[in-house]
Scaffold this motif. Structure first.
Motif, mmCIF file in Angstrom:
data_model
loop_
_atom_site.group_PDB
_atom_site.id
_atom_site.type_symbol
_atom_site.label_atom_id
_atom_site.label_comp_id
_atom_site.label_asym_id
_atom_site.label_seq_id
_atom_site.Cartn_x
_atom_site.Cartn_y
_atom_site.Cartn_z
ATOM 1 N N TYR A 32 0.868 -1.182 0.000
ATOM 2 C CA TYR A 32 0.000 0.000 0.000
ATOM 3 C C TYR A 32 0.896 1.220 0.000
ATOM 4 O O TYR A 32 1.891 1.262 0.723
ATOM 5 C CB TYR A 32 -0.883 -0.011 1.249
ATOM 6 C CG TYR A 32 -2.215 0.666 1.057
ATOM 7 C CD1 TYR A 32 -2.387 1.997 1.408
ATOM 8 C CD2 TYR A 32 -3.298 -0.032 0.540
ATOM 9 C CE1 TYR A 32 -3.606 2.608 1.235
ATOM 10 C CE2 TYR A 32 -4.522 0.571 0.367
ATOM 11 C CZ TYR A 32 -4.675 1.895 0.713
ATOM 12 O OH TYR A 32 -5.879 2.507 0.532
ATOM 13 N N LEU A 34 1.152 5.629 -0.215
ATOM 14 C CA LEU A 34 0.437 6.856 0.097
ATOM 15 C C LEU A 34 1.294 8.061 -0.264
ATOM 16 O O LEU A 34 2.524 7.993 -0.264
ATOM 17 C CB LEU A 34 0.112 6.922 1.593
ATOM 18 C CG LEU A 34 -0.629 5.740 2.217
ATOM 19 C CD1 LEU A 34 0.332 4.671 2.742
ATOM 20 C CD2 LEU A 34 -1.517 6.223 3.356
ATOM 21 N N TYR A 36 1.716 12.080 0.997
ATOM 22 C CA TYR A 36 1.386 13.096 1.981
ATOM 23 C C TYR A 36 1.957 14.422 1.499
ATOM 24 O O TYR A 36 3.005 14.484 0.856
ATOM 25 C CB TYR A 36 1.985 12.764 3.352
ATOM 26 C CG TYR A 36 1.197 11.767 4.162
ATOM 27 C CD1 TYR A 36 1.326 10.404 3.936
ATOM 28 C CD2 TYR A 36 0.317 12.190 5.162
ATOM 29 C CE1 TYR A 36 0.603 9.491 4.681
ATOM 30 C CE2 TYR A 36 -0.407 11.279 5.911
ATOM 31 C CZ TYR A 36 -0.250 9.936 5.660
ATOM 32 O OH TYR A 36 -0.973 9.027 6.396
ATOM 33 N N GLY A 43 1.977 19.568 10.318
ATOM 34 C CA GLY A 43 2.116 18.138 10.125
ATOM 35 C C GLY A 43 1.717 17.733 8.720
ATOM 36 O O GLY A 43 0.991 18.448 8.042
ATOM 37 N N PRO A 44 2.197 16.578 8.247
ATOM 38 C CA PRO A 44 1.791 16.087 6.927
ATOM 39 C C PRO A 44 0.291 15.801 6.878
ATOM 40 O O PRO A 44 -0.292 15.374 7.872
ATOM 41 C CB PRO A 44 2.582 14.790 6.766
ATOM 42 C CG PRO A 44 3.678 14.862 7.771
ATOM 43 C CD PRO A 44 3.135 15.674 8.901
ATOM 44 N N SER A 93 3.538 0.985 2.990
ATOM 45 C CA SER A 93 3.140 0.160 4.127
ATOM 46 C C SER A 93 3.158 -1.301 3.734
ATOM 47 O O SER A 93 2.812 -1.645 2.604
ATOM 48 C CB SER A 93 1.729 0.553 4.572
ATOM 49 O OG SER A 93 1.206 -0.371 5.497
ATOM 50 N N ALA A 100 1.439 -2.815 13.958
ATOM 51 C CA ALA A 100 1.281 -1.374 13.768
ATOM 52 C C ALA A 100 2.556 -0.752 13.249
ATOM 53 O O ALA A 100 2.832 0.392 13.507
ATOM 54 C CB ALA A 100 0.890 -0.713 15.081
ATOM 55 N N ASP A 101 3.325 -1.500 12.498
ATOM 56 C CA ASP A 101 4.528 -0.901 11.926
ATOM 57 C C ASP A 101 4.167 0.358 11.178
ATOM 58 O O ASP A 101 3.246 0.381 10.379
ATOM 59 C CB ASP A 101 5.191 -1.880 10.963
ATOM 60 C CG ASP A 101 5.597 -3.156 11.664
ATOM 61 O OD1 ASP A 101 6.641 -3.167 12.309
ATOM 62 O OD2 ASP A 101 4.811 -4.113 11.572
ATOM 63 N N GLY A 102 4.910 1.405 11.454
ATOM 64 C CA GLY A 102 4.586 2.676 10.842
ATOM 65 C C GLY A 102 4.895 2.692 9.365
ATOM 66 O O GLY A 102 5.551 1.825 8.827
ATOM 67 N N LEU A 103 4.412 3.705 8.733
ATOM 68 C CA LEU A 103 4.697 3.917 7.330
ATOM 69 C C LEU A 103 6.187 4.188 7.145
ATOM 70 O O LEU A 103 6.827 4.802 8.003
ATOM 71 C CB LEU A 103 3.906 5.112 6.815
ATOM 72 C CG LEU A 103 2.381 4.994 6.877
ATOM 73 C CD1 LEU A 103 1.734 6.329 6.564
ATOM 74 C CD2 LEU A 103 1.901 3.936 5.920
ATOM 75 N N GLY B 99 -0.029 1.431 9.662
ATOM 76 C CA GLY B 99 -0.046 2.890 9.639
ATOM 77 C C GLY B 99 -1.010 3.477 8.634
ATOM 78 O O GLY B 99 -0.995 4.683 8.387
ATOM 79 N N LEU B 100 -1.872 2.639 8.070
ATOM 80 C CA LEU B 100 -2.795 3.154 7.075
ATOM 81 C C LEU B 100 -3.760 4.157 7.678
ATOM 82 O O LEU B 100 -4.210 4.002 8.801
ATOM 83 C CB LEU B 100 -3.579 2.000 6.453
ATOM 84 C CG LEU B 100 -2.743 1.000 5.678
ATOM 85 C CD1 LEU B 100 -3.646 -0.016 5.012
ATOM 86 C CD2 LEU B 100 -1.889 1.696 4.643
ATOM 87 N N GLY B 101 -4.080 5.165 6.897
ATOM 88 C CA GLY B 101 -5.008 6.177 7.366
ATOM 89 C C GLY B 101 -4.435 7.016 8.482
ATOM 90 O O GLY B 101 -5.179 7.543 9.305
ATOM 91 N N ALA B 102 -3.128 7.147 8.528
ATOM 92 C CA ALA B 102 -2.498 7.896 9.617
ATOM 93 C C ALA B 102 -2.813 9.380 9.538
ATOM 94 O O ALA B 102 -2.741 9.991 8.484
ATOM 95 C CB ALA B 102 -0.988 7.681 9.591
ATOM 96 N N PHE B 103 -3.162 9.941 10.684
ATOM 97 C CA PHE B 103 -3.350 11.372 10.834
ATOM 98 C C PHE B 103 -2.198 11.907 11.667
ATOM 99 O O PHE B 103 -1.827 11.306 12.675
ATOM 100 C CB PHE B 103 -4.668 11.672 11.555
ATOM 101 C CG PHE B 103 -5.884 11.349 10.756
ATOM 102 C CD1 PHE B 103 -6.434 10.072 10.786
ATOM 103 C CD2 PHE B 103 -6.494 12.309 9.966
ATOM 104 C CE1 PHE B 103 -7.563 9.764 10.053
ATOM 105 C CE2 PHE B 103 -7.635 12.009 9.234
ATOM 106 C CZ PHE B 103 -8.157 10.735 9.272
ATOM 107 N N PHE B 104 -1.691 13.051 11.254
ATOM 108 C CA PHE B 104 -0.547 13.634 11.937
ATOM 109 C C PHE B 104 -0.958 14.849 12.767
ATOM 110 O O PHE B 104 -1.894 15.585 12.415
ATOM 111 C CB PHE B 104 0.512 14.073 10.930
ATOM 112 C CG PHE B 104 1.349 12.940 10.415
ATOM 113 C CD1 PHE B 104 0.902 12.143 9.377
ATOM 114 C CD2 PHE B 104 2.582 12.653 10.980
ATOM 115 C CE1 PHE B 104 1.667 11.092 8.891
ATOM 116 C CE2 PHE B 104 3.367 11.612 10.514
ATOM 117 C CZ PHE B 104 2.905 10.829 9.464
ATOM 118 N N GLY B 105 -0.222 15.064 13.834
ATOM 119 C CA GLY B 105 -0.327 16.309 14.578
ATOM 120 C C GLY B 105 0.413 17.416 13.842
ATOM 121 O O GLY B 105 1.009 17.204 12.791
#
Lengths: 115, 113
Positions: A32, A34, A36, A43-44, A93, A100-103, B99-105
């Motif tokens: 997947y 993405l 940003y 923030g992104p 991803s 929950a491995d980050g992007l 991390g899909l759909g991640a929203f950032f601060g």
């Protein structure tokens, strides 16, 4: 070892023309992708995404293309507008790994739209 | 409107100080992340958490620790701040795996002097 690469640190495009931002990846487990967008001191924000089972996803002026065999994706912005000036990050991803491995992000491309 | 809120936009701290960066999300997301952004390096994952009291190291955990006592709050701790930790710190949360759909601060610009 960088798994997501954005080889152009910056890109300058005239207003109204097409902006093409490129991204390459090395990890075959990524499924997947993405894009940003980030303004300075913010923030992104999520822009558009694509699953590895597709080769194209379109949302208004933004289209993302995925070439799995080449491990390459690109973001097209048409027409480019002054508000598009920002840093664009490509991210990937590996959902199959679970958890929950980050992007994983590329280093970003600074897009500058010139009037 | 979904929100990830970081407690400070700008911080200046001295070398050797213990620094706490706080992040709160109101979306009931399971997963929370801390990244740092540096020019020419992009976003790099420091730590993440997939549940309360659970934490996992990211790509660059050295010099940092985290705490997740409540689902909505994820804190990043610099045990003894150093000048090479001067950076933009970004917190994110996501409902999905990977991390899909991640929203950032909005980010915290930390300067260590």
């Amino acid at each position: 070892d960088q798994q997501v690469k954005q080889n152009s640190p910056s890109l300058s495009v005239q207003e109204g023309r097409i902006s093409i931002l490129n991204c390459d990846y090395t990890n075959s487990m990524f499924d997947y992708f993405l894009w940003y967008k980030k303004y300075p001191a913010e923030g992104p924000t999520f822009l558009i995404s694509i699953s590895s089972i597709k080769d194209k996803n379109e949302d208004g002026r933004f289209t993302v293309f995925l070439n799995k065999s080449a491990k390459h994706l690109s973001l097209h912005i048409v027409p480019s507008q002054p508000g598009d000036s920002a840093v664009y990050f490509c991210a990937a991803s590996a959902r199959v790994s679970g958890g929950a491995d980050g992007l994983t992000f590329g280093k970003g491309t600074h897009l500058i739209i010139q009037p | 409107d979904v929100k990830v809120t970081q407690s400070s936009r700008y911080l200046v701290k001295r070398t050797g100080e213990k620094v706490f960066l706080e992040c709160v999300q109101d979306m009931d997301h399971e997963n929370m992340f801390w990244y740092r952004q540096d020019p020419g390096l992009g976003l790099r994952l420091i730590y993440f958490s997939y549940d309360v009291k659970m934490k996992e190291k990211g790509d660059i955990p050295e010099g940092y620790s985290v705490s997740r006592e409540k689902k909505e709050r994820f804190s990043l701790i610099l045990e003894s701040a150093s000048t090479n930790q001067t950076s933009m710190y970004l917190c994110a949360s996501s409902p999905g795996q990977g991390g899909l759909g991640a929203f950032f601060g909005q980010g915290t610009r930390l300067t260590v002097v």
